[in-house]
Design a protein around this motif. Structure first.
Motif, PDB file in Angstrom:
ATOM      1  N   THR A 145      41.906  29.264  15.066  1.00  0.00           N
ATOM      2  CA  THR A 145      40.810  29.889  15.809  1.00  0.00           C
ATOM      3  C   THR A 145      41.155  31.349  16.071  1.00  0.00           C
ATOM      4  O   THR A 145      42.227  31.657  16.579  1.00  0.00           O
ATOM      5  N   VAL A 146      40.248  32.226  15.718  1.00  0.00           N
ATOM      6  CA  VAL A 146      40.437  33.656  15.947  1.00  0.00           C
ATOM      7  C   VAL A 146      39.784  34.066  17.263  1.00  0.00           C
ATOM      8  O   VAL A 146      40.356  34.802  18.048  1.00  0.00           O
ATOM      9  N   SER A 147      38.571  33.566  17.507  1.00  0.00           N
ATOM     10  CA  SER A 147      37.883  33.874  18.766  1.00  0.00           C
ATOM     11  C   SER A 147      36.859  32.796  19.073  1.00  0.00           C
ATOM     12  O   SER A 147      36.380  32.108  18.178  1.00  0.00           O
ATOM     13  N   ARG A 148      36.559  32.660  20.372  1.00  0.00           N
ATOM     14  CA  ARG A 148      35.525  31.706  20.797  1.00  0.00           C
ATOM     15  C   ARG A 148      34.870  32.264  22.047  1.00  0.00           C
ATOM     16  O   ARG A 148      35.547  32.654  22.988  1.00  0.00           O
ATOM     17  N   VAL A 149      33.540  32.286  22.033  1.00  0.00           N
ATOM     18  CA  VAL A 149      32.761  32.784  23.169  1.00  0.00           C
ATOM     19  C   VAL A 149      31.628  31.801  23.438  1.00  0.00           C
ATOM     20  O   VAL A 149      30.959  31.351  22.505  1.00  0.00           O
ATOM     21  N   ALA A 150      31.434  31.453  24.698  1.00  0.00           N
ATOM     22  CA  ALA A 150      30.291  30.608  25.053  1.00  0.00           C
ATOM     23  C   ALA A 150      29.021  31.394  24.757  1.00  0.00           C
ATOM     24  O   ALA A 150      28.839  32.510  25.232  1.00  0.00           O
ATOM     25  N   ALA A 151      28.137  30.813  23.946  1.00  0.00           N
ATOM     26  CA  ALA A 151      26.934  31.516  23.508  1.00  0.00           C
ATOM     27  C   ALA A 151      25.679  31.029  24.228  1.00  0.00           C
ATOM     28  O   ALA A 151      24.735  31.793  24.403  1.00  0.00           O
ATOM     29  N   ALA A 152      25.675  29.763  24.628  1.00  0.00           N
ATOM     30  CA  ALA A 152      24.485  29.208  25.288  1.00  0.00           C
ATOM     31  C   ALA A 152      24.871  27.926  26.010  1.00  0.00           C
ATOM     32  O   ALA A 152      25.850  27.285  25.670  1.00  0.00           O
TER      33      ALA A 152
END
Length: 75
Positions: A43-50
């Motif tokens: 995993t490079v990045s993870r952002v809550a989107a919705a």
């Protein structure tokens, strides 16, 4: 998510809700998540989107649920 990123699929199942544990055997969960996750790489990045709230989920008892969608980048 952190456990899945680290390949700790058994620990994911062990720390999950009783409803998931009652619906899916540990070995089947580990096999399924491993098959889906491993080919993606680190995993490079993870952002809550919705997020959205629901009271009904397919195959689950009625209750209060929060579904979170993540935007994730992998190697």
């Amino acid at each position: 998510m952190k456990l899945a990123d680290e390949g700790e699929y058994t620990r994911c199942w062990e720390s999950s809700s009783d409803s998931l544990k009652n619906a899916v055997e540990r070995k089947d969960f580990v096999k399924s998540v491993s098959a889906a996750r491993k080919p993606l790489g680190k995993t490079v990045s993870r952002v809550a989107a919705a997020q959205r709230f629901a009271e009904k989920m397919p195959g689950a008892p009625d209750g209060q649920y929060v579904l979170v969608e993540f935007k994730t980048s992998f190697e």
